[in-house]
Design a protein around this motif. Structure first.
Motif, PDB file in Angstrom:
ATOM      1  N   LEU A   1       0.816  -1.045  -0.001  1.00 49.42           N
ATOM      2  CA  LEU A   1       0.013   0.018  -0.042  1.00 49.42           C
ATOM      3  C   LEU A   1       0.852   1.236  -0.051  1.00 49.42           C
ATOM      4  CD1 LEU A   1      -2.894  -1.035   2.421  1.00 49.42           C
ATOM      5  CD2 LEU A   1      -3.152  -0.447  -0.012  1.00 49.42           C
ATOM      6  N   LEU A   2       2.039   1.427   0.955  1.00 47.59           N
ATOM      7  CA  LEU A   2       2.890   2.427   0.710  1.00 47.59           C
ATOM      8  C   LEU A   2       3.450   2.531  -0.428  1.00 47.59           C
ATOM      9  CD1 LEU A   2       4.164   4.512   2.514  1.00 47.59           C
ATOM     10  CD2 LEU A   2       6.095   2.991   3.018  1.00 47.59           C
ATOM     11  N   ILE A   3       3.878   1.503  -1.171  1.00 47.38           N
ATOM     12  CA  ILE A   3       4.401   1.940  -2.735  1.00 47.38           C
ATOM     13  C   ILE A   3       3.466   2.476  -3.563  1.00 47.38           C
ATOM     14  CG2 ILE A   3       5.402   0.589  -4.592  1.00 47.38           C
ATOM     15  CD1 ILE A   3       6.537  -1.351  -2.854  1.00 47.38           C
ATOM     16  N   GLU A   4       2.227   1.752  -3.316  1.00 48.49           N
ATOM     17  CA  GLU A   4       1.158   2.562  -4.078  1.00 48.49           C
ATOM     18  C   GLU A   4       0.784   3.746  -4.040  1.00 48.49           C
ATOM     19  OE1 GLU A   4      -3.434   0.943  -5.690  1.00 48.49           O
ATOM     20  OE2 GLU A   4      -2.377  -0.129  -4.296  1.00 48.49           O
ATOM     21  N   ALA A   5       0.895   4.159  -2.671  1.00 53.39           N
ATOM     22  CA  ALA A   5       0.777   5.549  -2.207  1.00 53.39           C
ATOM     23  C   ALA A   5       1.662   6.438  -2.619  1.00 53.39           C
ATOM     24  CB  ALA A   5       0.679   5.509  -0.722  1.00 53.39           C
ATOM     25  N   LEU A   6       3.062   6.378  -2.718  1.00 51.99           N
ATOM     26  CA  LEU A   6       4.036   6.996  -3.221  1.00 51.99           C
ATOM     27  C   LEU A   6       3.857   7.069  -4.499  1.00 51.99           C
ATOM     28  CD1 LEU A   6       6.747   5.681  -0.992  1.00 51.99           C
ATOM     29  CD2 LEU A   6       5.937   7.621  -0.481  1.00 51.99           C
ATOM     30  N   GLN A   7       3.516   6.204  -5.270  1.00 48.93           N
ATOM     31  CA  GLN A   7       3.456   6.273  -6.714  1.00 48.93           C
ATOM     32  C   GLN A   7       2.285   7.182  -7.183  1.00 48.93           C
ATOM     33  OE1 GLN A   7       3.107   2.246  -7.862  1.00 48.93           O
ATOM     34  NE2 GLN A   7       5.356   1.859  -8.295  1.00 48.93           N
ATOM     35  N   SER A   8       1.227   7.317  -6.331  1.00 45.64           N
ATOM     36  CA  SER A   8      -0.108   8.032  -6.732  1.00 45.64           C
ATOM     37  C   SER A   8      -0.010   9.492  -6.664  1.00 45.64           C
ATOM     38  CB  SER A   8      -1.219   7.507  -5.741  1.00 45.64           C
ATOM     39  OG  SER A   8      -1.299   5.849  -6.097  1.00 45.64           O
ATOM     40  N   GLY A   9       1.215   9.903  -5.613  1.00 47.47           N
ATOM     41  CA  GLY A   9       1.017  11.571  -5.403  1.00 47.47           C
ATOM     42  C   GLY A   9       2.222  12.048  -4.658  1.00 47.47           C
ATOM     43  N   SER A  10       1.792  12.879  -3.741  1.00 45.94           N
ATOM     44  CA  SER A  10       2.767  13.637  -2.965  1.00 45.94           C
ATOM     45  C   SER A  10       3.355  12.439  -1.941  1.00 45.94           C
ATOM     46  CB  SER A  10       2.013  14.775  -2.305  1.00 45.94           C
ATOM     47  OG  SER A  10       2.891  15.198  -1.110  1.00 45.94           O
ATOM     48  N   VAL A  11       4.716  12.364  -1.897  1.00 42.87           N
ATOM     49  CA  VAL A  11       5.422  11.843  -0.693  1.00 42.87           C
ATOM     50  C   VAL A  11       4.965  12.248   0.633  1.00 42.87           C
ATOM     51  CG1 VAL A  11       7.555  11.137   0.199  1.00 42.87           C
ATOM     52  CG2 VAL A  11       7.455  11.068  -2.212  1.00 42.87           C
TER      53      VAL A  11
END
Length: 276
Positions: free
Chosen positions: A206-216
């Motif tokens: 989920l974290l990888i997907e979150a980082l790929q989805s927008g703002s770090v």
């Protein structure tokens, strides 16, 4: 509690430094193209980062045997302060005044909690609680897989995924605390072990997907909130974590300062060089 606190601080140092090493490994590979992530994973700094992350988790696991959850989770969130400091030296990232203040807040908050925290009372739950955590971890994994496609390209997708990742990492901490022991063959039949595995994998993906989805920054800030607040409350309400007599307000203030500082430092979630 002194040894447990030392392990918690070691976990923060290992995990915070690991992020910088992983960033160094990623920078050795040209971005884009097929297999870029795989090539980055084989760079020695990235491998060293994975080893440090593993050592950090081991230290966190040991600290949970004698230190309240709220202190351990705040220390793990404080890894961002370590990342910021190491990034300033190794990656030559310029820290702003607010970020230096945030580093001080993290350190000061942890110091306050170290003074105020009581010894965890050995409350490691029972078989039903360990089984419930495993069921919850599986349910969270399934729910997150169903949720991700439904989010589409909404504005706050990174924050939502980061928050759910944080909740998953919080389950890891709670399940690790619930382990009845650290010896074989008991670990093989302990539901909490499998909860750690399931939630760890779920949170990482989920974290990888979150980082790929927008703002770090958004993803990391949401993750920090998700992985610290509810486990801290769980430890106090269900597992008997306490503070020293009369020092509960000091512990609350320290926890708030540490988490607030970590949120300010959330841009270092990938140790990216964002020097203004």
């Amino acid at each position: 509690m002194g040894l447990g606190l030392l392990f918690a601080l070691c976990a923060a140092v290992f995990m915070g430094t690991a992020t910088v090493f992983q960033a160094l490994g990623a920078r050795r590979v040209a971005p884009g193209g097929a297999g870029a992530a795989v090539r980055a994973a084989w760079q020695w700094p990235f491998v060293a980062g994975v080893a440090l992350d593993t050592a950090g988790f081991g230290a966190e696991l040991l600290s949970l045997r004698s230190v309240p959850l709220f202190l351990v989770e705040a220390a793990v969130a404080g890894a961002l302060a370590v990342t910021a400091l190491v990034s300033a030296v190794v990656l030559r990232v310029r820290l702003r005044r607010a970020e230096w203040a945030a580093v001080a807040a993290v350190c000061g908050g942890l110091a306050l909690m170290a003074v105020a925290a009581g010894r965890e009372t050995g409350g490691d739950g029972d078989a039903r609680m360990r089984l419930a955590v495993l069921v919850g971890s599986v349910g969270l994994a399934l729910a997150s897989r169903a949720l991700s496609p439904r989010l589409g390209d909404i504005r706050h997708r990174a924050a939502v995924l980061g928050a759910v990742a944080g909740v998953s990492f919080g389950v890891v901490a709670v399940a690790a605390r619930l382990l009845a022991g650290l010896s074989l063959p008991g670990l093989l039949v302990d539901p909490a072990v499998y909860a750690v595995i399931v939630s760890g994998i779920t949170g990482y993906l989920l974290l990888i997907e979150a980082l790929q989805s927008g703002s770090v920054t958004s993803a990391t800030a949401a993750m920090v909130t998700g992985e610290t607040v509810w486990p801290a409350l769980f430890g106090v309400v269900w597992l008997g974590d306490t503070t020293r007599h009369g020092l509960a307000p000091v512990a609350v203030a320290g926890f708030a300062a540490s988490i607030a500082g970590a949120l300010v430092l959330a841009r270092f979630g990938e140790a990216e060089d964002r020097t203004p």
